[in-house]
Design an enzyme around this catalytic site. Structure first.
Site, PDB file in Angstrom:
ATOM      1  CG  ASP A 217      24.768  26.420  42.392  1.00 26.95           C
ATOM      2  OD1 ASP A 217      24.695  27.081  43.499  1.00 26.95           O
ATOM      3  OD2 ASP A 217      23.797  25.831  41.662  1.00 26.95           O
ATOM      4  CE1 TYR A 249      23.893  31.889  53.566  1.00 20.50           C
ATOM      5  CE2 TYR A 249      21.741  31.962  54.350  1.00 20.50           C
ATOM      6  CZ  TYR A 249      22.971  32.052  54.484  1.00 20.50           C
ATOM      7  OH  TYR A 249      23.442  32.796  55.728  1.00 20.50           O
ATOM      8  CD  GLU A 388      27.449  27.230  59.256  1.00 20.96           C
ATOM      9  OE1 GLU A 388      28.086  28.413  59.032  1.00 20.96           O
ATOM     10  OE2 GLU A 388      26.362  27.532  59.574  1.00 20.96           O
ATOM     11  CE  LYS A 409      33.987  23.696  77.074  1.00 20.44           C
ATOM     12  NZ  LYS A 409      32.795  23.384  76.576  1.00 20.44           N
ATOM     13  CE  LYS A 448      33.670  36.538  49.256  1.00 22.43           C
ATOM     14  NZ  LYS A 448      32.051  36.296  48.693  1.00 22.43           N
TER      15      LYS A 448
END
Ligand code: NAG
Ligand code: NAG
Ligand code: NAG
Ligand code: NAG
Ligand code: NAG
Ligand code: NAG
Length: 490
Positions: A217, A249, A388, A409, A448
């Site tokens: 970043d 974000y 997403e 599907k 994580k």
């Protein structure tokens, strides 16, 4: 009872869905990021005040209220993404190639890597990982903390590549097998904190013949970025993305940062077959050789998560999102404006998924060059959490012939790129103490881990994977042959 920073509520039950700003399949690291940001004291007080106003004026849809409240703090909409440029990536690591002497290819040498403390964390040497991985053991047999290495230390260490490699153990693996050499993988790692942990992840994955795009970043410190660049210079086929983003974000820049890496990767001389993107706080659950064998079974298919119907979150993609800058902190955020956002171009149906996936080279080429893919990317620029939606929508489109795509599907097929943990109210984005069952799971990576929380999990997993790598053993991979999304034949 050992471990892990992993992983809770894999079954997506309803209560967990409500956490972390209702992200359906959020990425925990981003989630945590946001929580820190939003839970600042001032912000908390502010939210409380606003909530009272809301309660008194009960009307309107959720996002409308959100907008009103944000407009009070003088929104500054900024859709320009900050970036910095480091175009040296093709040279990166070239001088270092000669200095990377792998440990000799004979099994008596496994002890050498241990002697040099190149496996796991030095603090944890001599602890019994095999038992801890199999049964419940008391966590106190492992130190609860490990020594941290800060960017400034890494700058000093990586100024001399030879000693850097020797000290950190990036040459700890044997020469890769021919099967691996014939099947290079590209890894995209995005991170903005805990550089030592990101480098620990990189070491677990690092083989000279693969290729690694590091994306940080732009908000990281000067030292942090400098350290990352120096490390990249020391390791052949590791480079810093030529364009970095300020990752907001749920904003488009998160997706853009992966696209930037993909563009660079396509130009890179390594002819990688698959690309896998990840955050710095993940850890692999499979060795490189296992990944190669699994990806060969995929045979060009992508592994991308997808949900359809109600689970696409129409209130996200059907509504325009905009950037604002918090005038106090200068931080950027994104919110849903309430203005209608049109459906995707070319009659493509929306699917929702994850920011992460396993992408074939042909798919990545399609993403970067195909006009329909570009149109869809343009469409995704103005929605909430586009990462997403973008991969999932492209992968599962029935109107576009996507390389490695899936037309069944999507909800019914497994997704094996990541084992993702879920947020709970008490623990930001879920770290729980459980047995390290994840190594027996089928996912390629887990998300994580925290270097600050039960680092023994990272330690033992690294040791376990190192041993497997060293002995070139692979576990039973039969399961992957029956996956519905793999491509049959050749
Ligand atoms: C190392 O040894 C393994 C067998 O133990 C063999 O398959 C591999 O080709 C060897 N690699 C090199 C570079 O000699
Ligand atoms: C393995 O390596 C060690 C040290 O590098 C060496 O002493 C030994 O002779 C080697 N063994 C074989 C079988 O090559
Ligand atoms: C979209 O689909 C509708 C009906 O299914 C069709 O009439 C229309 O031509 C399609 N549009 C495009 C751009 O393909
Ligand atoms: C890895 O191998 C070393 C050396 O053979 C052994 O001592 C250790 O217990 C092994 N660890 C795991 C997790 O398999
Ligand atoms: C490998 O796993 C499959 C199931 O995924 C199982 O049917 C098979 O028996 C296993 N093979 C061995 C050798 O354990
Ligand atoms: C803030 C910043 O550095 N922006 C740059 C991003 O990259 C473009 C093109 O590569 C430059 O024109 C900007 O100045």
């Amino acid at each position: 009872m050992l471990f892990v920073t992993l992983l809770k509520n894999h079954n997506k039950n309803s209560t967990d869905r409500n956490n972390c700003f209702q992200r359906f399949y959020y990425t925990p690291s981003e989630c945590l990021h946001t929580q820190n940001f939003f839970l600042g004291k001032l912000f908390k007080a502010f939210i409380a005040a606003i909530l009272i106003v809301f309660l008194l004026t009960v009307y309107g849809a959720n996002y409308e209220l959100h907008r009103d409240f944000l407009s009070l703090i003088k929104p500054i909409y900024n859709t320009e993404y900050e970036n910095s440029s480091t175009a040296e990536y093709l040279d990166s690591g070239k001088q270092a190639t000669k200095q990377l002497k792998l440990i000799p290819n004979n099994s008596s040498d496994i002890s050498e890597a241990y002697r040099k403390k190149w496996i796991g964390f030095p603090e944890m040497y001599g602890r019994d990982c095999p038992t801890a991985l199999k049964t419940k053991v008391n966590t106190i047999i492992f130190p609860s903390e490990v020594k941290r290495t800060h960017p400034i230390d890494i700058i000093a260490d990586a100024s001399d590549c030879k000693s850097f490699i020797e000290k950190y153990g990036y040459n700890r693996y044997l020469a890769a097998s021919q099967e691996e050499l014939d099947f290079p993988i590209a890894f995209i790692i995005l991170f903005y904190s805990d550089l030592d942990q990101a480098l620990y992840l990189l070491r677990s994955l690092y083989h000279q013949h693969n290729v690694y795009c590091l994306s940080v970043d732009t908000s990281v410190s000067v030292d942090f970025l400098r350290a990352v660049k120096l490390v990249a210079k020391c390791l052949p086929n590791v480079f810093v993305a030529s364009k970095l983003e300020h990752v907001v974000y749920a904003g488009f820049s998160r997706l853009q940062s992966d696209i930037n890496c993909m563009k660079d990767l396509l130009k890179h001389p390594v002819q990688w077959k698959y690309a896998i993107n990840m955050a710095g706080q993940e850890f692999p659950l499979r060795t490189n050789l296992e990944m190669v064998k699994i990806l060969k079974i995929y045979n060009g298919a992508n592994d991308i998560l997808g949900f359809t119907g109600e689970r696409t979150f129409a209130h996200w993609h059907g509504v325009k999102a905009e950037y604002y800058t918090d005038t106090k902190t200068g931080k950027k955020g994104i919110y849903r404006t309430g203005k209608k956002h049109p459906p995707p171009p070319h009659n493509i149906t929306v699917s929702k998924g994850s920011a992460y996936g396993t992408f074939s080279r042909a798919f990545v080429q399609f993403v970067i060059h195909d006009p329909v893919a570009k149109d869809l990317l343009q469409w995704a620029k103005e929605i909430y959490s586009p990462d997403e939606f973008y991969w999932a929508t492209l992968q599962h489109s029935s109107v576009v012939a996507v390389p490695g795509g899936y037309t069944g599907k999507p909800d019914l097929k497994p997704w094996l790129t990541k084992y993702v943990s879920w947020s709970t109210d008490n623990e930001p984005c879920a770290t729980i103490h459980t047995r390290l069952i994840c190594i027996f799971r089928y996912e390629l990576f887990a998300n994580k881990f925290y270097i600050t929380h039960q680092p023994a999990a990272l330690h033992c997993l690294d040791e376990f994977l190192f041993n497997l790598t060293f002995t070139r053993s692979t576990r039973n991979l039969t399961y992957y042959n029956s996956l519905p999304f793999i491509l049959k034949g050749n």
